[in-house]
Write a protein that holds these residues in place. Structure first.
Motif: not given
Ligand SMILES: [Zn+2]
Length: 345
Positions: A174, A241, A265-266, A269, A274
């Motif tokens: 993260q 995630v 989505k990246r 994340l 995740g």
């Protein structure tokens, strides 16, 4: 150059888990922030439920689940599950003798009748013949090492041709975390307060007990995971995630950057972090070893040379004449040098 776990990290694992094993055995409390014996029992039972799900899915996908080798096995619950419920044969391996010793108690707690073969060894120097094991797996282990790649290389050496390596419950980094302090598994009052306001997850990281005891607690970026997975020709990856999704499924191809989720989505994340799960396959060949389980072992001193002969409570290497102790049912299979450094007492 890939980074390797240092001797200090290894001694940290051995010493920390020695005390933790006593705590998990209900015979003392060394770390207030870590589970007690009763708590660890329920954690282990929950893990069995999760592993049952994972293994059932792999079985459905026609992935052979044995002979197996579990890495970072701890009390060996994954190996015990495969042995008792999936009727497979194999090994559990860990650097901590004390946790492996506790496996016997956990066999009774989990109401199993059979034990896997327990091997105490170094993950970079697995005492197995090349091309010998069709299924190798690990949970929550790779992030205690500075880089997963050297482990995956050793795993690939040991895998049988066409064999599978499965890992799960490993973290993806993260980037959005102030990282002000490390917290324990059991939260302090102000940490509970921060958790309730969702702030905790962005200013503090887990793994206090581990890092206080020289154990690494890493989270790898997708770049590091991609580099590690590059050694396998086939890899199927699932990224979740934290904490509720979305789930991203990716398959390895020949292009750099294949392990990149779509933009939004990246983005999530990066902010939330995740978990990553992967199934990797070694390319096929014709060198599959067919032998009894104990004959799949190799001498950690002259690793590429052939087999050991089993002799009561010891294993003897026919080639370099090394001899290896079995302590309370656990084979100690370190090179002479490592055994002295880690288990001299
Ligand atoms: Zn030898």
């Amino acid at each position: 150059m890939s980074k390797l776990q240092t001797l200090r990290n290894k001694i940290g694992e051995v010493e920390f888990r020695k005390k933790l094993a006593i705590q998990f055995d209900g015979k003392g409390v060394f770390y207030e922030g870590e589970p007690t014996g009763k708590e660890y029992e329920s954690i282990t039972k929950d893990r069995i439920k999760d592993y049952t799900k994972y293994f059932s899915q792999l079985k459905k996908a026609n992935i052979p689940l044995g002979p197996y080798l579990e890495l970072g096995g701890g009390v060996g619950q994954g190996a015990m599950l495969l042995k008792n419920k999936f009727r497979q044969q194999g090994f559990t391996c860990d650097i901590s003798y004390d946790t492996l010793r506790l496996a016997k108690k956990y066999k009774d707690i989990l109401r199993y009748s059979k034990m896997p073969i327990r091997i105490c060894a170094d993950i970079y120097n697995l005492p197995f013949r090349a091309g010998s094991i069709p299924f190798i797996f690990t949970f929550q282990t790779l992030h205690h090492l500075p880089d997963p790649k050297p482990v995956l290389e050793e795993v690939k050496r040991v895998l049988a041709p066409g064999g599978y390596f499965y890992f799960n419950e490993e973290p993806v980094a993260q980037t959005f975390n102030l990282n002000l302090w490390r917290r324990d598994r059991n939260l302090k009052w102000f940490e509970k307060l921060l958790k309730a306001t969702i702030i905790l997850h962005f200013i503090s990281r887990i793994g206090k007990a581990e890092t206080d005891n020289d154990i690494l607690e890493e989270t790898f970026s997708l770049k590091v995971w991609e580099k590690a997975l590059s050694i396998f020709s086939k890899a199927y990856v699932t990224i979740k995630v934290f904490p509720f999704g979305p789930t991203i499924r990716l398959e390895k191809n020949n292009k750099a950057g294949w392990l990149q989720p779509p933009f939004w989505k990246r983005f999530l994340l990066n902010i939330l972090g995740g978990g990553i799960e992967a199934i990797c396959q070694k390319e096929d060949g014709n060198k599959q070893i067919e032998d009894t389980l104990l004959n799949l072992l190799a001498c950690p001193n002259c690793i590429h040379k052939p087999k050991l002969s089993a002799l009561d409570a010891r294993l003897l290497c026919n080639v370099c004449k090394s001899s290896f102790k079995k302590r309370n049912g656990v084979f100690m299979l370190f090179s002479n040098k490592q055994e002295k450094l880690l288990y001299s007492q």
